[in-house]
Each structure stands twice: as C-alpha cells, then as structure tokens.
Write an enzyme that holds these catalytic residues in place. Sequence first.
Site, PDB file in Angstrom:
ATOM      1  CE  LYS A 189      -1.260   3.145   2.480  1.00 26.11           C
ATOM      2  NZ  LYS A 189      -1.232   4.631   2.215  1.00 26.11           N
ATOM      3  N   GLY A 241       6.299   4.928   8.975  1.00 25.80           N
ATOM      4  CA  GLY A 241       5.515   6.286   9.329  1.00 25.80           C
ATOM      5  C   GLY A 241       6.163   6.945  10.346  1.00 25.80           C
ATOM      6  CB  THR A 243       5.590   7.554  16.729  1.00 26.97           C
ATOM      7  OG1 THR A 243       7.201   7.373  16.618  1.00 26.97           O
ATOM      8  CG2 THR A 243       5.239   6.607  17.434  1.00 26.97           C
ATOM      9  CB  ALA A 245       0.440   6.354  11.429  1.00 25.11           C
ATOM     10  N   GLY A 246       1.314   4.280  13.651  1.00 24.07           N
ATOM     11  CA  GLY A 246       2.186   3.146  14.149  1.00 24.07           C
ATOM     12  C   GLY A 246       1.259   3.022  15.725  1.00 24.07           C
ATOM     13  CD  GLU A 263      12.086   3.382  10.017  1.00 26.23           C
ATOM     14  OE1 GLU A 263      12.206   4.432  10.727  1.00 26.23           O
ATOM     15  OE2 GLU A 263      11.839   3.340   8.788  1.00 26.23           O
ATOM     16  CB  CYS A 297      12.236   8.512  10.248  1.00 25.07           C
ATOM     17  SG  CYS A 297      13.425   6.616   9.439  1.00 25.07           S
ATOM     18  CD  GLU A 396      10.204  11.814  12.552  1.00 20.98           C
ATOM     19  OE1 GLU A 396      11.610  11.425  12.066  1.00 20.98           O
ATOM     20  OE2 GLU A 396       9.465  11.661  12.903  1.00 20.98           O
TER      21      GLU A 396
END
Length: 497
Positions: A189, A241, A243, A245-246, A263, A297, A396
């Site tokens: 995706k 992506g 953090t 969303a993780g 990651e 990142c 970030e």
Amino acid sequence: MTASQVGRTELSVRNPDSIFVNGAWVTASSTTVADVIDSNDESVYYQVASAGFADMDQAVGAARTAFDDGPWPRMTHAQRAEFMRAMATEMEKRSAALADIWPRESGALYVEATQQGATAANILRYYADQAATYQWEEVIPPTRGGNFGLLVREPVGVVGAIIPWNGPLMLAMYKVAPALISGCTLVLKASLEAPGAAYVIAEAAEAAGLPPGVLNVLAADRDVSEALVRDPRTDKIAFTGSTAAGRRIAALMGEKIGRVTLELGGKSAAIILDDADLESAARSLAASECHLAGQVCASLTRLIVTRSRHDEFVDAVTAAFGAKRVGNAFAETSDIGPLATRAQLDRVQGYVDQGLDRGAVLATGGRRPKELDKGYFFEPTVFGNVDNQSVIAQEEIFGPVLTVIPAKDEDEAIRFANDTIYGLNSAVFTADVDRARHVAGQIRAGTVGHNSYRADFGIAFGGFKQSGVGREGGVEGLHAYLEAKTVVLDDIPERYR
C-alpha cells in the site's frame, strides 16, 4: 537544468489509473483520483487511482488465496529466488523511470535517484541469495521425548506492507524482498503523495512472471489503509511512518494478535565529545542533513555539545549547513531539493516559528528562500542554545532543521540524548574509538554511528522505545516474515539421514 527538462518524454508511471491485483492491472472500483504534485514546481505530475474499500478487499483476497492455495509458499526457496532475480533485472531496466519519479514526488536529488534501480535490484538479489545461506531448518535434539527434532522457519502468511512518501522504493523493497523469499504474499500500500515507486515494483513483478496474487499494489488514503490492518485475512503488517500511526496499527493488530514490524519516528542525537574536531563534525552532519531535505526519520538533528564549545560549534554548523545550496532537485548545483508537499513545508515553518517563540537562537535559515517562489523549498536552518525540553528538541520536524543543545559534560550529554520518546539513530563524534564504543553502550537507540551518520540497512535498522518494533534489512530483516515451528519425530526422516 529544470524539472521540465528531465524525464518528461513519457510518463514514468505507466498504469496510474489502475491497481495491480492478482497479477493484472485492473480498473479501481473507486472513481476517485489523487493529484501527484511535482514538489519542484507545484505542477500536477500525474493522477493516480485512489483505491477504495472494495479495491482493498479484492487485493487482500488475492493475497490470501495465493498464500492458502497458490504455488508460491509451496515452492522451494531456490525457486522463489529465481523469480526475485528476474524481478531485480526488471527493476534495473526501469532505472530511468525511478530516477524521474523520486525527485518529483519526494524532493530527492536526481543525482541520488539515478541509483534507485540498482539499489532495488541489489536488495532483491541479497534476499534471493538467502535461499542458499539462511538456516531455514535446523536439526536440534529434542529435550522431552522423541528421537529427532527440527526447528523450521515458515512464512508468516499474508503481509500488508505500508510505505511512506519520503523514501518509498527502498522502504518497500526491505519489506517485499524478505517477505517474498520467505514465501509470504503481500499487499503493498503506497501513499497517494508518492505512489510511483510502488507502481514500478508492480510492473517489475508482472514482467518477471510472479504468480497471481503474490504481490498486489495500490495507493490509498488512511481509511482504506486501516481496512488492510483490520482485515482478519492479514497476518502481519510491516509499516514505516509516523509514531502516531504506528500506535494505531499496533493497537488494531493487537486485537487479533497479529504480527507487526513498525519503523517509526525519530529525533536522533549526535553527541560531540570534547576531543572531537568541530569543523569535521559540522561538515559531516550538514552533509547528511541534505539528504531528502531532512525528511528522514533517522536524521541526526539534535546536536549535543558541551557548553564550553557550544558557540564555536554553532558557528561551524552554521558555516557548513548554511552554505548548502537549495534548488531544483534535477539541478547539478543543488545540495538540497524541495520538501515533498505543501503540508510538509507548512509543518517545518510552524516548528521554526515555535523555536523562535520559545527563545532558541536562529543562527541561519528559517524560511522559504525568497528567490524560489514555486516549489516546496526551505532554507537549511540551524538553531543554537536550544533547551533539550523544548518542542524543536523533542518533536520530529522532518525538514532541514538542526538544533544545537548545550550540555554540562559527557554524562549530561548522554542523558540528554536518551531523554526522548524516540530511539532510532544516534552518533558519537570523538577521536577515541574506545570512548566511542563506551558511549555507544549507554545510548538507547537502534543505531550508533562513529563520527558520521551511519544508518545501515545492510546490517539491521530499527528503533528502541517509540521509534518502532523489530528490524529491517540484513539477515535480521528476515525474522519478521517467519514463524518458528518445532517438529519432534520418533525417528529420522530419510532426507535427513
């Protein structure tokens, strides 16, 4: 050289109005399209099909059928490796297309992008070579009965690989390649901002004759991506992506005890010890921050130096980074290309404004270059005298912004380096290799470099703390796509005698 002078003889993405499912290009059920913007001049590069829920359902179904009933998981590793080597050759053939796509979609310099095809091919061949070298089965004497024990490593199943917009090709390949050699099937995706590399991967898979359903490719927004994560037919998610969303992915996968590799973000520190050559350190850090205009990142953006050397180091970083030339990603004179999107440009400017409001000293940069009124360009920026607890030191930014943080001594520098929710990358600048190793042992990060940015996917890449779960790259990157199975038998099978 301008963007309009390179790569426009034909569109580099050949099937943007379709999705790749079950081995074929098919029309998306959704009629929605997304504009893919050239970050150099803000023009529409092309339009891509924005996949809907029905498209994702079809892609996951194809991957599930290919895993449960298809030939791919039942081939030998050597047989799968041959398909992967053919795919590597096809990626090399598409080097020109990849070199055109990355600078436009993400702002990478063209001189770097010309290596994309070779990089992708090398990753595929590296994992293809594991067919002969990795220990897929290990004979281990049983400890609780039986006469023959095996530890077998089998494919985890259907993988949802979700990639970001900054380095989509490499980040996709470090998911696709180990998954393929392991015997997994995938749904790849891509982001709507930068889908081109994923589409080229699909072209290469098709040309290499990958069996139907083994690799399915589409671009979609967050809601449809979440459907991939939630789908009970998906066994594992590999995500690169943010953090935030993780965290969401981990929570959703936790509901079904699904496997994840995450990651995520970083706010990585470089510690400059008292014996370091300040000008050499400044040049190294300035050069690494040019890559993708800081949209990395693992960027080393928190530069921690003892207070007595702070001003001298700020001057050195300002001279080195401030001299970098911002411009069109295709221009040979450019050191830093554009940011990927308007939203990212606004984000970086917002953080710079916060830094100024909170009392950090702006040494250079801090705005869009006056002479570049088109394209998402931002000046190389350095802040001095930054409080380690401030927003610009902790969050970030994802742009060409360096923050210099004064510390009392080495112990406080290490404490500052670890005082963050992240733990992705880091570095130690010192003339003493033993001192570097000592400090490296105290830093809570997935990578520690000596005197340079050293993120190395050839060994393993990933983070501590909220920078992620698991590792990508190297032999270590295979483990996430395998399940360990213990087999205990009463006698030795003939093939093992």
